[in-house]
Design a protein around this motif. Structure first.
Motif, PDB file in Angstrom:
ATOM      1  N   ILE A  51      87.401  13.291 -18.811  1.00 36.51           N
ATOM      2  CA  ILE A  51      86.482  14.240 -19.428  1.00 36.51           C
ATOM      3  C   ILE A  51      85.187  14.258 -18.629  1.00 36.51           C
ATOM      4  N   GLY A  52      84.540  15.409 -18.624  1.00 31.68           N
ATOM      5  CA  GLY A  52      83.277  15.531 -17.907  1.00 31.68           C
ATOM      6  C   GLY A  52      82.328  16.439 -18.659  1.00 31.68           C
ATOM      7  N   GLY A  53      81.041  16.227 -18.415  1.00 31.29           N
ATOM      8  CA  GLY A  53      80.036  17.048 -19.083  1.00 31.29           C
ATOM      9  C   GLY A  53      78.731  17.049 -18.315  1.00 31.29           C
ATOM     10  N   LEU A  54      77.957  18.092 -18.545  1.00 32.53           N
ATOM     11  CA  LEU A  54      76.705  18.268 -17.818  1.00 32.53           C
ATOM     12  C   LEU A  54      75.702  18.962 -18.728  1.00 32.53           C
ATOM     13  N   ILE A  55      74.497  18.396 -18.816  1.00 34.02           N
ATOM     14  CA  ILE A  55      73.422  18.976 -19.611  1.00 34.02           C
ATOM     15  C   ILE A  55      72.361  19.501 -18.657  1.00 34.02           C
ATOM     16  N   ARG A  56      71.979  20.781 -18.823  1.00 36.04           N
ATOM     17  CA  ARG A  56      70.961  21.392 -17.962  1.00 36.04           C
ATOM     18  C   ARG A  56      69.966  22.200 -18.792  1.00 36.04           C
ATOM     19  N   ASP A  57      68.747  22.341 -18.256  1.00 32.31           N
ATOM     20  CA  ASP A  57      67.717  23.094 -18.972  1.00 32.31           C
ATOM     21  C   ASP A  57      67.643  24.527 -18.471  1.00 32.31           C
ATOM     22  N   ASP A  58      66.618  25.265 -18.915  1.00 30.40           N
ATOM     23  CA  ASP A  58      66.522  26.680 -18.567  1.00 30.40           C
ATOM     24  C   ASP A  58      66.180  26.930 -17.102  1.00 30.40           C
ATOM     25  N   ARG A  59      65.869  25.863 -16.355  1.00 28.82           N
ATOM     26  CA  ARG A  59      65.641  26.008 -14.906  1.00 28.82           C
ATOM     27  C   ARG A  59      66.871  25.579 -14.105  1.00 28.82           C
ATOM     28  N   GLY A  60      67.899  25.141 -14.818  1.00 31.50           N
ATOM     29  CA  GLY A  60      69.090  24.648 -14.145  1.00 31.50           C
ATOM     30  C   GLY A  60      69.005  23.182 -13.782  1.00 31.50           C
ATOM     31  N   LEU A  61      67.910  22.515 -14.186  1.00 28.01           N
ATOM     32  CA  LEU A  61      67.719  21.096 -13.872  1.00 28.01           C
ATOM     33  C   LEU A  61      68.702  20.246 -14.675  1.00 28.01           C
TER      34      LEU A  61
END
Length: 297
Positions: free
Chosen positions: A186-196
């Motif tokens: 399983i994989g996951g990624l959290i990013r903000d409104d700047r793509g950071l």
């Protein structure tokens, strides 16, 4: 049209009993009239102002809603999507107002702005079916609809990840199983409104059907958000390329018995946190797909 709305001021004028509190449910300050609720309420005015800033518009608001709507189109006469904004804002404000009164909801300015843009794009695309700009891209920047000629819209890439709107973070997840279903990742990624990138995971899991991997990826991603505790005021958008997993989370009753417990736990958390869950095509979810496959080892 507006005179038919059950605004507190109108109900009081008609002698409807039980109207004791005439204050606006959105801001709790001015008396709830048509013009106040839709124009001059400080919560709603902030909403209008965010659209004005996006187009660098300065505008002195008239006293009546009908005058406001007449003047609206003249502010950006060459924009097509601009004309859809007022109806989306008015409907979003009315829905929010009713949720506060009848369901004891609360004002969430970030969510209100998101929903107004979401409805603007939904209605715009329903009217212009040849527009092929990614939906999320338009929600994030409405001006994209006017930035290129409509005849060129078909050439815009439709399979890429798009940052969330301001005030939101996105959690993208994916699960993968090897042939035979004896092990997976399983994989996951959290990013903000700047793509950071704010957080990521890539982990191995045991065997089972692919849908199990998707559900475990969603559960792990939500747990990661809790662990980080870095964005208490930001709303969350959950994206997965599994339509089945998202359907079950939105309505656990349709989930097969084998995964009922897992799905209900996730669904309760999603509902409690007001998380927006969305389907994303696999091509736009490729980064977490790679993380999930890397987790298999």
């Amino acid at each position: 049209m507006f005179g038919k709305l059950h605004i507190k001021e109108e109900l009081s004028k008609r002698g409807v009993a039980g109207i004791e509190d005439l204050l606006c449910p959105m801001c709790g300050k001015g008396e709830e009239s048509i013009s106040h609720l839709f124009l001059h309420c400080e919560v709603v005015w902030v909403l209008w102002s965010r659209f004005f800033r996006g187009w660098n518009v300065s505008f002195v608001v008239p006293n009546k809603v009908i005058d406001f709507l007449i003047l609206w189109d003249e502010l950006i006469p060459r924009s097509t999507i601009w004309k859809f904004i007022p109806r989306a804002v008015l409907w979003s404000v009315w829905k929010c107002r009713n949720e506060i009164i009848f369901q004891k909801g609360k004002v969430d300015s970030a969510l209100l702005f998101f929903l107004a843009r979401f409805r603007t794009v939904s209605w715009f695309e329903a009217s212009f079916k040849d527009i092929n700009i990614p939906f999320d891209s338009l929600v994030g920047d409405l001006k994209l609809a006017d930035s290129i000629g409509r005849q060129n819209h078909r050439s815009v890439a439709t399979s890429r990840w798009v940052p969330p709107p301001e005030g939101f973070i996105k959690l993208n997840v994916d699960g993968a199983m090897v042939k035979g279903w004896d092990k997976g990742g399983i994989g996951g990624l959290i990013r903000d409104d700047r793509g950071l990138k704010l957080g990521t995971f890539s982990e191995k899991i045991g065997g089972g059907p692919p849908i199990l991997a998707e559900l475990l990826a969603i559960k792990r991603g939500l747990s990661l958000i809790e662990e980080l505790r870095s964005f208490p005021t930001q709303r969350i958008i959950l994206e997965s390329d599994s339509t089945t997993a998202l359907k079950w989370i939105k309505n656990p009753d349709v989930c097969i018995p084998l995964f009922q417990s897992l799905v209900r736990g996730v669904a309760t958390y999603v509902e409690g946190k007001g998380i927006i869950s969305r389907h994303i095509v696999r091509a736009a979810n490729w980064e977490v797909d790679e993380l999930a496959k890397a987790g298999i080892g």
